[in-house]
Design a protein around this motif. Structure first.
Motif, PDB file in Angstrom:
ATOM      1  N   ARG A 120       0.464   8.105   5.538  1.00 53.32           N
ATOM      2  CA  ARG A 120       0.523   7.999   4.081  1.00 53.32           C
ATOM      3  C   ARG A 120      -0.777   7.400   3.563  1.00 53.32           C
ATOM      4  O   ARG A 120      -1.497   6.706   4.284  1.00 53.32           O
ATOM      5  N   GLY A 121      -1.033   7.650   2.282  1.00 52.40           N
ATOM      6  CA  GLY A 121      -2.293   7.185   1.721  1.00 52.40           C
ATOM      7  C   GLY A 121      -2.179   6.724   0.285  1.00 52.40           C
ATOM      8  O   GLY A 121      -1.146   6.886  -0.382  1.00 52.40           O
ATOM      9  N   ALA A 122      -3.271   6.129  -0.194  1.00 49.29           N
ATOM     10  CA  ALA A 122      -3.423   5.718  -1.586  1.00 49.29           C
ATOM     11  C   ALA A 122      -4.799   6.198  -2.039  1.00 49.29           C
ATOM     12  O   ALA A 122      -5.819   5.701  -1.559  1.00 49.29           O
ATOM     13  N   LEU A 123      -4.825   7.166  -2.930  1.00 48.08           N
ATOM     14  CA  LEU A 123      -6.084   7.704  -3.431  1.00 48.08           C
ATOM     15  C   LEU A 123      -6.475   6.945  -4.692  1.00 48.08           C
ATOM     16  O   LEU A 123      -5.742   6.936  -5.680  1.00 48.08           O
ATOM     17  N   GLU A 124      -7.615   6.290  -4.652  1.00 49.24           N
ATOM     18  CA  GLU A 124      -8.102   5.446  -5.743  1.00 49.24           C
ATOM     19  C   GLU A 124      -9.226   6.160  -6.498  1.00 49.24           C
ATOM     20  O   GLU A 124     -10.180   6.647  -5.886  1.00 49.24           O
ATOM     21  N   ALA A 125      -9.103   6.206  -7.820  1.00 49.90           N
ATOM     22  CA  ALA A 125     -10.138   6.832  -8.644  1.00 49.90           C
ATOM     23  C   ALA A 125     -10.432   5.942  -9.842  1.00 49.90           C
ATOM     24  O   ALA A 125      -9.536   5.648 -10.640  1.00 49.90           O
ATOM     25  N   LEU A 126     -11.677   5.503  -9.967  1.00 55.17           N
ATOM     26  CA  LEU A 126     -12.111   4.725 -11.128  1.00 55.17           C
ATOM     27  C   LEU A 126     -12.541   5.702 -12.210  1.00 55.17           C
ATOM     28  O   LEU A 126     -13.415   6.547 -11.986  1.00 55.17           O
ATOM     29  N   ILE A 127     -11.901   5.593 -13.382  1.00 59.61           N
ATOM     30  CA  ILE A 127     -12.124   6.553 -14.459  1.00 59.61           C
ATOM     31  C   ILE A 127     -12.530   5.807 -15.722  1.00 59.61           C
ATOM     32  O   ILE A 127     -11.878   4.833 -16.125  1.00 59.61           O
ATOM     33  N   ASP A 128     -13.603   6.244 -16.355  1.00 61.40           N
ATOM     34  CA  ASP A 128     -14.009   5.699 -17.652  1.00 61.40           C
ATOM     35  C   ASP A 128     -13.205   6.420 -18.727  1.00 61.40           C
ATOM     36  O   ASP A 128     -13.585   7.498 -19.196  1.00 61.40           O
ATOM     37  N   THR A 129     -12.089   5.845 -19.125  1.00 62.41           N
ATOM     38  CA  THR A 129     -11.222   6.453 -20.124  1.00 62.41           C
ATOM     39  C   THR A 129     -11.623   5.980 -21.524  1.00 62.41           C
ATOM     40  O   THR A 129     -12.367   5.004 -21.669  1.00 62.41           O
ATOM     41  N   PRO A 130     -11.131   6.613 -22.567  1.00 62.43           N
ATOM     42  CA  PRO A 130     -11.431   6.152 -23.935  1.00 62.43           C
ATOM     43  C   PRO A 130     -10.916   4.744 -24.221  1.00 62.43           C
ATOM     44  O   PRO A 130     -11.376   4.121 -25.187  1.00 62.43           O
ATOM     45  N   HIS A 140       1.773   7.146  -2.033  1.00 61.76           N
ATOM     46  CA  HIS A 140       2.986   7.693  -1.416  1.00 61.76           C
ATOM     47  C   HIS A 140       3.335   6.850  -0.196  1.00 61.76           C
ATOM     48  O   HIS A 140       2.563   6.769   0.756  1.00 61.76           O
ATOM     49  N   LEU A 141       4.518   6.231  -0.237  1.00 65.36           N
ATOM     50  CA  LEU A 141       4.967   5.370   0.858  1.00 65.36           C
ATOM     51  C   LEU A 141       6.010   6.071   1.727  1.00 65.36           C
ATOM     52  O   LEU A 141       6.594   7.081   1.345  1.00 65.36           O
ATOM     53  N   ASP A 142       6.261   5.487   2.887  1.00 63.98           N
ATOM     54  CA  ASP A 142       7.199   6.050   3.867  1.00 63.98           C
ATOM     55  C   ASP A 142       8.604   6.170   3.283  1.00 63.98           C
ATOM     56  O   ASP A 142       9.041   5.333   2.493  1.00 63.98           O
ATOM     57  N   HIS A 143       9.324   7.201   3.711  1.00 62.45           N
ATOM     58  CA  HIS A 143      10.651   7.482   3.158  1.00 62.45           C
ATOM     59  C   HIS A 143      11.796   7.040   4.064  1.00 62.45           C
ATOM     60  O   HIS A 143      12.959   7.207   3.689  1.00 62.45           O
ATOM     61  N   VAL A 144      11.489   6.467   5.236  1.00 55.60           N
ATOM     62  CA  VAL A 144      12.550   6.160   6.207  1.00 55.60           C
ATOM     63  C   VAL A 144      12.661   4.669   6.507  1.00 55.60           C
ATOM     64  O   VAL A 144      13.741   4.081   6.417  1.00 55.60           O
ATOM     65  N   ASP A 145      11.547   4.042   6.866  1.00 56.22           N
ATOM     66  CA  ASP A 145      11.557   2.707   7.462  1.00 56.22           C
ATOM     67  C   ASP A 145      11.138   1.641   6.443  1.00 56.22           C
ATOM     68  O   ASP A 145       9.985   1.609   6.002  1.00 56.22           O
TER      69      ASP A 145
END
Length: 273
Positions: A120-130, A140-145
């Motif tokens: 599983r992973g965590a995708l990080e995006a720095l965005i210059d928003t208004p 997305h984390l594990d679904h079982v344990d």
């Protein structure tokens, strides 16, 4: 501005059918889109490149894809050429503004063979928003344990809390003639946490008060069973956690329970300037 998180379950909907167009239709209006369970080479979807197909359908959004899991899916020598066939599973971030800096984080996992256990992973995006620079994380984390999930939420909090100490994706970018990446500390942790609000994992996310469940205003379910799971109960599994200062600027929350493109529902937040 609006942001939405959607675990798209490879594009397979409540009816068991594969349809990327209804996935895209459900999120197109958002300024920032965080997707989970985006695949390439999945045997259930004709092995298509979903990341490319989604990006093509959203030409007004910039995008990045992080395949946390990447395994061989039948690579072979054909006519003297090496043909790569991969199964990839991960997260995606899309936005109406360029993604200034992106990092793909791998979350802790265990060696479990009796049931499916994908990296599983965590995708990080720095965005210059208004409304200012914001770090969005598609998670997305594990679904079982539950023990594995707890290790993963600890890692997620560390990623968010220690951004300044770890330096982000790049510092000293001027060496390459690129603008320096700045950050004022606001972040959103959006995604499928695979735990309910009464769980220890959820409790850890919010226990010190510095991180807030920005979607708590709509405490209802975000996952419902598919056509072949009549006995399963609806659950709350998807969230948007923010640092406290940003959470105070969340002006609206909505879970789109009419969406049918996945067993999860799109979770929306509105952020005021």
């Amino acid at each position: 501005m609006s942001a939405v998180s959607y675990n798209i379950q490879y594009g397979i909907g409540l009816d068991g059918g594969f349809d990327l167009d209804r996935i895209v239709a459900a999120v197109r209006a958002a300024d920032v889109i965080c997707l989970q369970e985006v695949t390439r080479g999945h045997p259930k979807t004709g092995a298509i490149d979903m990341a490319a197909a989604i990006a093509e359908r959203l030409p007004e959004h910039f995008s990045s894809y992080h395949p946390a899991a990447d395994v061989d899916a039948g690579s072979a020598m054909e006519d003297g050429r090496a043909v790569n066939r991969r199964f990839q599973f991960g997260n995606m971030v899309l936005a109406r503004w360029p993604l200034r800096a992106v990092r793909g984080h791998l979350l802790p996992r265990t060696w479990r063979k009796d049931k499916l256990n994908l990296q599983r992973g965590a995708l990080e995006a720095l965005i210059d928003t208004p409304v200012g620079p914001i770090r969005f994380h598609s998670i997305h984390l594990d679904h079982v344990d539950a023990r594995e999930r707890m290790a993963q939420v600890r890692a997620v909090r560390a990623i968010a809390d220690h951004y300044a100490q770890t330096g982000g994706a790049i510092t000293g970018a001027h060496v390459y003639g690129l603008p320096e990446v700045d950050d004022r500390g606001d972040f959103v942790l959006m995604g499928d946490f695979n735990c309910e609000p009464d769980s220890d994992e959820y409790g850890f996310m919010v226990e010190d008060g510095s991180v807030v469940d920005a979607t708590a205003a709509d405490p209802g379910w975000s996952w419902r069973p598919m056509y072949d799971q009549p006995a399963a109960a609806k659950q709350r599994l998807d969230y948007a956690f923010c640092n406290r200062a940003l959470a105070e600027r969340v002006s609206g929350v909505r879970i789109d329970r009419d969406a049918e493109g996945s067993d999860h529902m799109p979770v929306w937040i509105e952020i005021a300037g």
